[in-house]
Design a protein around this motif. Structure first.
Motif, PDB file in Angstrom:
ATOM      1  N   ALA A  84       0.824  -1.214   0.000  1.00 35.34           N
ATOM      2  CA  ALA A  84       0.000   0.000   0.000  1.00 35.34           C
ATOM      3  C   ALA A  84       0.847   1.249   0.000  1.00 35.34           C
ATOM      4  O   ALA A  84       0.388   2.314  -0.422  1.00 35.34           O
ATOM      5  CB  ALA A  84      -0.937  -0.009   1.213  1.00 35.34           C
ATOM      6  N   SER A  85       2.084   1.155   0.456  1.00 37.81           N
ATOM      7  CA  SER A  85       2.967   2.319   0.478  1.00 37.81           C
ATOM      8  C   SER A  85       3.855   2.380  -0.752  1.00 37.81           C
ATOM      9  O   SER A  85       3.929   3.407  -1.416  1.00 37.81           O
ATOM     10  CB  SER A  85       3.838   2.300   1.738  1.00 37.81           C
ATOM     11  N   SER A  86       4.525   1.274  -1.070  1.00 36.27           N
ATOM     12  CA  SER A  86       5.483   1.268  -2.176  1.00 36.27           C
ATOM     13  C   SER A  86       5.238   0.066  -3.072  1.00 36.27           C
ATOM     14  O   SER A  86       4.737  -0.977  -2.638  1.00 36.27           O
ATOM     15  CB  SER A  86       6.926   1.226  -1.648  1.00 36.27           C
ATOM     16  N   ARG A 135       6.434   5.009  -5.068  1.00 38.34           N
ATOM     17  CA  ARG A 135       5.233   5.082  -4.247  1.00 38.34           C
ATOM     18  C   ARG A 135       4.018   4.622  -5.042  1.00 38.34           C
ATOM     19  O   ARG A 135       3.875   4.951  -6.230  1.00 38.34           O
ATOM     20  CB  ARG A 135       4.989   6.514  -3.743  1.00 38.34           C
ATOM     21  N   ASN A 136       3.137   3.902  -4.383  1.00 39.91           N
ATOM     22  CA  ASN A 136       1.999   3.276  -5.046  1.00 39.91           C
ATOM     23  C   ASN A 136       0.830   4.256  -5.110  1.00 39.91           C
ATOM     24  O   ASN A 136      -0.249   4.025  -4.568  1.00 39.91           O
ATOM     25  CB  ASN A 136       1.587   2.016  -4.296  1.00 39.91           C
ATOM     26  N   ILE A 137       1.034   5.389  -5.798  1.00 43.84           N
ATOM     27  CA  ILE A 137      -0.011   6.395  -5.985  1.00 43.84           C
ATOM     28  C   ILE A 137       0.028   6.863  -7.426  1.00 43.84           C
ATOM     29  O   ILE A 137       1.048   6.740  -8.114  1.00 43.84           O
ATOM     30  CB  ILE A 137       0.175   7.596  -5.040  1.00 43.84           C
ATOM     31  N   VAL A 197      -0.523   1.696 -12.430  1.00 45.42           N
ATOM     32  CA  VAL A 197       0.677   1.333 -11.667  1.00 45.42           C
ATOM     33  C   VAL A 197       1.421   0.196 -12.352  1.00 45.42           C
ATOM     34  O   VAL A 197       2.663   0.228 -12.490  1.00 45.42           O
ATOM     35  CB  VAL A 197       0.287   0.968 -10.222  1.00 45.42           C
ATOM     36  N   TYR A 233       0.726   5.030   8.039  1.00 41.39           N
ATOM     37  CA  TYR A 233      -0.031   6.161   7.489  1.00 41.39           C
ATOM     38  C   TYR A 233      -0.643   6.996   8.604  1.00 41.39           C
ATOM     39  O   TYR A 233      -0.600   8.236   8.576  1.00 41.39           O
ATOM     40  CB  TYR A 233      -1.116   5.636   6.551  1.00 41.39           C
ATOM     41  N   HIS A 257      -3.721  12.973  -5.596  1.00 44.56           N
ATOM     42  CA  HIS A 257      -3.106  11.650  -5.481  1.00 44.56           C
ATOM     43  C   HIS A 257      -4.189  10.614  -5.186  1.00 44.56           C
ATOM     44  O   HIS A 257      -5.037  10.802  -4.318  1.00 44.56           O
ATOM     45  CB  HIS A 257      -2.067  11.650  -4.357  1.00 44.56           C
ATOM     46  N   ARG A 258      -4.144   9.512  -5.902  1.00 44.99           N
ATOM     47  CA  ARG A 258      -5.106   8.428  -5.720  1.00 44.99           C
ATOM     48  C   ARG A 258      -4.357   7.109  -5.551  1.00 44.99           C
ATOM     49  O   ARG A 258      -3.309   6.887  -6.166  1.00 44.99           O
ATOM     50  CB  ARG A 258      -6.061   8.340  -6.915  1.00 44.99           C
ATOM     51  N   SER A 259      -4.913   6.266  -4.718  1.00 44.57           N
ATOM     52  CA  SER A 259      -4.318   4.959  -4.460  1.00 44.57           C
ATOM     53  C   SER A 259      -5.316   3.869  -4.841  1.00 44.57           C
ATOM     54  O   SER A 259      -6.538   4.061  -4.749  1.00 44.57           O
ATOM     55  CB  SER A 259      -3.921   4.821  -2.995  1.00 44.57           C
TER      56      SER A 259
END
Length: 720
Positions: free
Chosen positions: A28-30, A46-48, A100, A204, A82-84
């Motif tokens: 979820a972070s990287s 980064r995973n965004i 991604v 987070y 920014h979206r994840s």
């Protein structure tokens, strides 16, 4: 699609055979991607995802992960944030996940539309089958992957550290991640998912808590607290306190140890330029320029004055010449003679000559003595108001109207003259009194000062007494102090008389029919009410206060120790303080251990779940064959992994917390992973490089034949 990124694209993608698996640690972070068998991933970001529009061309670009902040000035980011792809630690936005994966495969060096390599991708513990099937559909349908394997990141990290001898086959893996924390029990190297425990708290929330605390503490530097900067501050300065209450009390006492534990972040600050005093040459140069400018202005004023004098002299000579010509003209022919000059009568010409002569004398700076000026003013007044002494019988209606106007103007002018004379006499009287006071002071200064103080004291008491009587109607509480009085007692005599008259009139009219105003005597009431009924105490307040001001000024002049009594204290105007280096310092004290403490007390931020230490006991109680022997074997090898376990003091705090929930004397050993951040990817890389890895994957044909329901029973075996 165009990408904006600082990550370099790999160039050896085609050098790897199609049997070499691609390892993806989808956190979820990287996001980490690389080749199986290598020690480090090739690409990390980064995973965004962010998709702004270019301001010039309007083209939509895709920004994945890290980017150059200076490039953002060319894009419109107002409608794109920014979206994840994650909700907690579960992938649910597969459109973002596709961006991604596109970026990851592109940076890895893939050139074709299909990825002809097996893929090992990590997922969260007990990942929902819906998320697992959508990920399989995305990889099979979009990228043409031949086979896929799913594994838990914490399990790969535990397996990797087990091979290094850091932990045993039987143990616990505590993984405080980015958005969630897990505890997974391991027996014979395999995870028991029925004994897992999860808390929705992670790194987070620690970063967000630190960002809020710093924003509240330094609201004028809020723009400096970006997510990336606060994340760096958290990883650099935060730590886990062994005992939170004792640590907080230590910071309250403010000892020397607290100063050693306090960290300071200096923001960019440019000192204001210091103004050096000008040199003597500069002062002389400015003085010369100023003198030159002054001389120029004086010359211009003199030239203007000379021009004005010449104009007035020419005008005086013209008027005198015109008056000389009028002597030779008869009275009957004067109007026709003056028709072209703009004047109507001889008196008007004489009046204009008088004004012009006065202006000329004023311009030349000439002054006449007071007697001559008075005589001149009298003659001018008589000439100006020539109709005043003429009887009305011999005047026409227009002349009578002009006579009344002249009479009004003369009366007003004489009033001004009398007021001017009165002011002049008062000034002379003040000068005379000042001279007498100075003579008395020179004769006996001490006696004079004493008399002045006595007079000042008596007069100030008199003024204060009058103000006090005016406030509370002369009533006191026996100590010469104003007491609590009502509104009627605060009124003066005139106001009390008006109230009495109104009350009497209302009482009389209330007895029967209201006939007020029928008689002329009734209207006398208004005359009585408007009558000025001032008390004796109100006489002469202006004179007393003026005399008090004069005495105060006199005392201040002759006695430096005199202090003026004033009811109103002067308000001090806040002075402007220039900003210093200390104003741009961010001091982190109690925030260093307060923010990570939420990992052990999630209820501090409104998450009603257990902390990391309590999760261990919950996980042990969930084991299907729970016994003290199994619990002792598991707690004897507790591995902490994940990015949030990098805080200093995490291992000691977890060991103390687990010891509190276990029986006395139980063996407890808590160790940290060799690299808590990359061990998950390295363990997956070692696993994918093994020869038996193909037995743990499922192919695209299996997915088409068995469907997504088959993924519900899919489970990877880690002890190959």
């Amino acid at each position: 699609m165009p990408f904006v990124s600082e990550i370099q694209r790999q160039s050896d993608f085609n050098h790897f055979p199609s049997t070499t698996p691609i390892v993806i640690d989808n956190g979820a972070s990287s996001f980490r991607i690389g080749w199986a068998g290598e020690s480090d991933p090739r690409v990390i970001f980064r995973n965004i995802v962010q998709r702004p529009r270019h301001k010039a061309t309007g083209e939509t670009v895709t920004i994945v992960g890290d980017h150059d902040p200076s490039l953002m000035k060319y894009f419109d980011c107002t409608r794109s944030g920014h979206r994840s792809a994650f909700d907690g630690n579960v992938v649910y936005q597969f459109e973002i996940m596709e961006y991604v994966l596109d970026f990851g495969f592109d940076r890895l060096g893939a050139t074709g539309p299909e990825i002809d390599h097996p893929v090992l991708i990590t997922e969260c513990v007990c990942n929902p089958v819906q998320s697992r099937s959508k990920m399989a559909e995305l990889l099979f349908e979009t990228y043409g992957v031949p086979s896929i394997a799913y594994g838990v990141d914490a399990a790969f990290s535990y397996m990797y550290n087990q091979q290094l001898g850091i932990c045993d086959k039987d143990g616990l893996a505590i993984c405080p991640g980015f958005t969630a924390s897990h505890v997974i029990p391991f027996i014979d190297g395999e995870p028991l998912y029925k004994g897992c425990c999860r808390t929705n708290i992670g790194g987070y929330h620690v970063t967000d808590s630190l960002k809020q605390l710093l924003s509240l503490k330094y609201p004028h530097h809020m723009t400096q607290f970006t997510w990336e900067k606060v994340e760096d501050l958290k990883m650099e300065h935060c730590y886990i306190a062994s005992d939170y209450a004792s640590e907080a009390q230590l910071f309250q006492r403010g000892t020397k140890e607290v100063e050693e534990k306090t960290r300071c972040w200096q923001l960019p600050w440019i000192p204001p330029p210091t103004e050096e005093p000008p040199s003597e040459e500069e002062i002389a140069r400015k003085a010369a320029i100023k003198e030159k400018q002054g001389q120029r202005l004086r010359e211009m004023a003199e030239a203007k004055r000379s021009s004005r004098i010449n104009e007035l002299e020419n005008e005086v000579r013209g008027l005198e010449f015109l008056l000389h010509q009028l002597v030779q003209v008869s009275e009957v022919d004067i109007p026709s003679f003056l028709s072209e000059t703009g004047y109507v009568s001889k008196q008007e010409i004489e009046s204009a000559l008088t004004k012009t002569t006065q202006s000329l004398r004023k311009a030349k700076g000439e002054r006449k003595d007071d007697q001559a000026e008075t005589e001149y003013h009298t003659d001018a007044t008589n000439e100006k108001f020539h109709l005043i002494n003429v009887p009305d019988d011999v005047l026409s209606p227009e002349q009578i109207k002009e006579k009344r106007r002249q009479l009004f103007l003369k009366t007003t002018s004489e009033g001004r003259q009398r007021a001017k004379q009165k002011r002049y006499e008062e000034e002379l009287e003040r000068e005379r009194r000042s001279q007498l006071d100075e003579e008395r002071r020179m004769e006996n200064p001490e006696l004079y000062l004493e008399e002045l103080y006595v007079k000042y004291k008596e007069l100030s008491e008199k003024v204060e007494q009058r103000k006090r009587i005016k406030t509370n109607g002369g009533h006191t509480n026996g100590n010469n102090l104003s007491g609590g009085v009502g509104r009627g007692e605060r009124l003066n005599a005139a106001q009390r008389e008006r109230m009495r008259l109104l009350t009497t009139a209302a009482f009389d009219r209330g007895k029967g029919e209201d006939t007020f105003g029928a008689r002329d005597e009734d209207w006398q009431l208004y005359k009585l009410m408007s009558k000025d009924n001032n008390d004796d105490d109100d006489e002469g307040p202006d004179e007393d206060e003026a005399e008090l001001v004069r005495l105060s000024s006199r005392l201040q002049d002759i006695d430096p120790t005199f202090v003026l009594k004033s009811d109103v204290q002067p308000t001090e105007v806040p002075k402007f303080r220039p900003l210093t280096k200390e104003d741009f310092q961010i001091v982190m004290g109690v925030e260093r251990f307060r923010c990570p403490e939420i990992l052990f007390h999630p209820n501090w931020i409104g998450v009603d779940q257990t902390g990391l230490d309590e999760m261990t006991g919950v996980s042990l109680r969930r084991l299907p064959s729970y016994s003290d022997d199994i619990a002792e074997r598991l707690t004897n090898s507790v591995l902490i992994t994940g990015g949030s376990c990098l805080f200093p003091g995490m291992r000691e705090r977890l060991e103390a917390g687990i010891r509190m929930i276990r029986p006395c004397g139980s063996p407890i050993r808590v160790v940290r992973a060799l690299d808590p951040v990359l061990d998950a990817w390295r363990g997956a890389s070692v696993y994918a490089a093994a020869s038996q890895f193909t037995t743990q994957t499922f192919s695209r044909m299996d997915y088409y034949e068995k469907g997504e329901d088959w993924l519900r029973r899919y489970q990877l075996r880690y002890s190959l």
